[in-house]
Design a protein around this motif. Sequence first.
Motif, PDB file in Angstrom:
ATOM      1  N   ILE A  19      75.333 100.132 104.748  1.00 44.11           N
ATOM      2  CA  ILE A  19      76.592 100.778 104.378  1.00 44.11           C
ATOM      3  C   ILE A  19      76.792 100.599 102.881  1.00 44.11           C
ATOM      4  CG2 ILE A  19      79.094 100.748 104.737  1.00 44.11           C
ATOM      5  CD1 ILE A  19      78.415  99.490 107.562  1.00 44.11           C
ATOM      6  N   ASP A  20      76.986 101.708 102.190  1.00 48.84           N
ATOM      7  CA  ASP A  20      77.167 101.695 100.724  1.00 48.84           C
ATOM      8  C   ASP A  20      78.641 101.987 100.439  1.00 48.84           C
ATOM      9  OD1 ASP A  20      77.127 102.039  97.989  1.00 48.84           O
ATOM     10  OD2 ASP A  20      75.395 103.393  97.981  1.00 48.84           O
ATOM     11  N   SER A  21      79.321 101.063  99.782  1.00 45.36           N
ATOM     12  CA  SER A  21      80.781 101.190  99.658  1.00 45.36           C
ATOM     13  C   SER A  21      81.236 101.839  98.355  1.00 45.36           C
ATOM     14  CB  SER A  21      81.429  99.806  99.788  1.00 45.36           C
ATOM     15  OG  SER A  21      80.990  98.976  98.737  1.00 45.36           O
ATOM     16  N   HIS A  22      80.286 102.311  97.536  1.00 45.43           N
ATOM     17  CA  HIS A  22      80.690 103.050  96.328  1.00 45.43           C
ATOM     18  C   HIS A  22      79.469 103.748  95.741  1.00 45.43           C
ATOM     19  CE1 HIS A  22      82.993 104.001  92.686  1.00 45.43           C
ATOM     20  NE2 HIS A  22      81.871 103.733  92.037  1.00 45.43           N
ATOM     21  N   VAL A  23      79.474 105.089  95.816  1.00 47.85           N
ATOM     22  CA  VAL A  23      78.342 105.865  95.300  1.00 47.85           C
ATOM     23  C   VAL A  23      78.842 107.265  94.952  1.00 47.85           C
ATOM     24  CG1 VAL A  23      77.602 106.530  97.658  1.00 47.85           C
ATOM     25  CG2 VAL A  23      75.914 106.508  95.792  1.00 47.85           C
ATOM     26  N   LEU A  57      73.962  88.095 102.139  1.00 52.14           N
ATOM     27  CA  LEU A  57      73.687  89.400 101.527  1.00 52.14           C
ATOM     28  C   LEU A  57      73.431  90.469 102.591  1.00 52.14           C
ATOM     29  CD1 LEU A  57      71.528  87.976  98.650  1.00 52.14           C
ATOM     30  CD2 LEU A  57      73.637  89.307  98.330  1.00 52.14           C
ATOM     31  N   LEU A  58      72.679  90.116 103.646  1.00 49.39           N
ATOM     32  CA  LEU A  58      72.407  91.111 104.692  1.00 49.39           C
ATOM     33  C   LEU A  58      73.653  91.390 105.525  1.00 49.39           C
ATOM     34  CD1 LEU A  58      68.825  89.876 105.592  1.00 49.39           C
ATOM     35  CD2 LEU A  58      69.412  92.120 104.634  1.00 49.39           C
ATOM     36  N   HIS A  59      74.474  90.357 105.728  1.00 47.47           N
ATOM     37  CA  HIS A  59      75.766  90.574 106.375  1.00 47.47           C
ATOM     38  C   HIS A  59      76.605  91.553 105.553  1.00 47.47           C
ATOM     39  CE1 HIS A  59      79.661  89.739 108.251  1.00 47.47           C
ATOM     40  NE2 HIS A  59      80.137  89.516 107.050  1.00 47.47           N
ATOM     41  N   ARG A  60      76.617  91.329 104.249  1.00 44.42           N
ATOM     42  CA  ARG A  60      77.411  92.163 103.342  1.00 44.42           C
ATOM     43  C   ARG A  60      77.078  93.647 103.489  1.00 44.42           C
ATOM     44  NH1 ARG A  60      81.283  92.579 102.574  1.00 44.42           N
ATOM     45  NH2 ARG A  60      82.138  90.545 102.802  1.00 44.42           N
ATOM     46  N   ILE A  61      75.767  93.970 103.502  1.00 42.13           N
ATOM     47  CA  ILE A  61      75.403  95.392 103.465  1.00 42.13           C
ATOM     48  C   ILE A  61      75.433  96.038 104.860  1.00 42.13           C
ATOM     49  CG2 ILE A  61      74.126  95.166 101.303  1.00 42.13           C
ATOM     50  CD1 ILE A  61      71.522  95.232 102.851  1.00 42.13           C
ATOM     51  N   THR A  62      75.789  95.230 105.885  1.00 44.35           N
ATOM     52  CA  THR A  62      75.919  95.785 107.242  1.00 44.35           C
ATOM     53  C   THR A  62      77.342  95.514 107.751  1.00 44.35           C
ATOM     54  OG1 THR A  62      74.898  93.756 108.151  1.00 44.35           O
ATOM     55  CG2 THR A  62      73.449  95.632 107.755  1.00 44.35           C
ATOM     56  N   GLN A  63      77.473  94.471 108.562  1.00 43.57           N
ATOM     57  CA  GLN A  63      78.770  94.191 109.186  1.00 43.57           C
ATOM     58  C   GLN A  63      79.885  93.912 108.159  1.00 43.57           C
ATOM     59  OE1 GLN A  63      79.983  94.418 112.070  1.00 43.57           O
ATOM     60  NE2 GLN A  63      81.364  92.758 112.606  1.00 43.57           N
ATOM     61  N   GLY A  64      79.537  93.199 107.078  1.00 46.91           N
ATOM     62  CA  GLY A  64      80.558  92.854 106.076  1.00 46.91           C
ATOM     63  C   GLY A  64      81.150  94.097 105.430  1.00 46.91           C
ATOM     64  N   ASN A  65      80.284  95.020 105.027  1.00 45.44           N
ATOM     65  CA  ASN A  65      80.809  96.256 104.439  1.00 45.44           C
ATOM     66  C   ASN A  65      81.550  97.084 105.491  1.00 45.44           C
ATOM     67  OD1 ASN A  65      79.959  95.680 101.868  1.00 45.44           O
ATOM     68  ND2 ASN A  65      78.525  97.399 101.707  1.00 45.44           N
TER      69      ASN A  65
END
Length: 439
Positions: free
Chosen positions: A73-77, A353-361
């Motif tokens: 999940i990309d939260s700003h692009v 970091l992997l949490h961030r780009i999946t569940q965290g985001n």
Amino acid sequence: MNQTAPLTGAVLLLAQTLDFPTPSDCRHQPQGALVIQQGRILWHGDRADLPWPRDQFDAVYDYGNAWLLPGFIDSHVHAAQMPVIASWGEQLLDWLERYTFPAERRFEDPAVARSASGAFLDSLLAHGTTTALVFGTVHEDATDALFEAAQTRGMAMIAGKVLMDRNCPDFLSDTAQSGYDASARLIQRWHGTDRLRYAVTPRFAPTSTEAQLEGAGALMSLAEGLYSQTHVSENPAEVAWVKSLFPNARDYVDVYERYGLLNDHAVLAHGLHLTDREWQSLANTGARLAVCPTSNTFLGSGLFDFQRAEDEGVALSLATDVGGGTSLSQLVSAAEAYKVAQLKGKKLSANWLLHRITQGNAEALHLGAEIGTLDVDKQADLVVLNPVASQNLAARLDGIEALDERLFALVILGDERLTQATWVAGQRRYCNGQTTPIS
Ligand code: GUN
Ligand code: ZN
């Protein structure tokens, strides 16, 4: 579960499935399997425990040694900035004038916008990203084209038309009224349609008049669950400019606060040069910072303070910010975040970091009930990674057994070469270098 019911779905078999429900926990299933039915995850476990015979499935995808993760999940692009990636020599304000505004102008032609929007989303999928919070351009037709392209691909996307009525070229300028009206129509057409949601999108404080920011605040009450997205405190020259343009505001964050643009559905990119008061205001309003490390190093903007965000209780997401950012791969964003944190004396774990780009985001974007893990009933938005597609990574993995070390190597050495397949709502949309044609 009715184990005799006929299955119409697919089963995916993998060397391992990985997901990251918390910043410190990795759920790891060696010899994993995942069953998809009607776009959702029906079952997930060890392939030896699969409760149905394989011939009951429409299709069996045996991915061999590949790893399965929730789609990134990309939260700003920025949808229109693919052509300006890697533009030489400028920092933010000159980079916008010299490279970015001319590139965004091309979206005034709806035919260009249509094909470029499709290509942009296909490129996200090739990088393993299944959901993004996207900046469109100032053009209403182009924003329609972006939503249509996401709808055709079945993607959960949040996006918005850029609002910009001063300090920009005439060819990209709307007005407070025209920007409001176009945004209101887009909200009506797209917010809540299929998996799409709308974000009110003032570019950043310098390119909006007070009247336009007031309109942006008013737009937020047109529907439940609207998002807002903008940029904040990215570059010192930009921060000084905001101070001179808004002499009555307490600071940069206050410009957004006073127009009702800060709440837990607000995603502000960057936040590199914040004052104590600004940190507190972000924490108090629940606004999120989208951290964009490859952009921040590339444009020489600064180093994000991960420790400070944690201490202040400010919610974060991680993002690429292409075309200021240099890669659409969220694995690359995660690797750069690790390096930026190192420069500040902070150690980020691979799991974090992997949490961030999946569940965290997913949670930062209020999408945690729908995507972000491999849990039963979640949408089947998935990425299949082939770790040996990178020679360096293959060689590094050869020597390590411990899962946390293997995940760290994946983060630091991984990129889009690893994407073997990308699934969106149970449909395979990308496979081995080929995007599934859209009919
Ligand atoms: N600030 C205002 N517009 C932009 C943009 O397009 N990219 C980045 N990185 N910062 C911005
Ligand atoms: Zn940006």
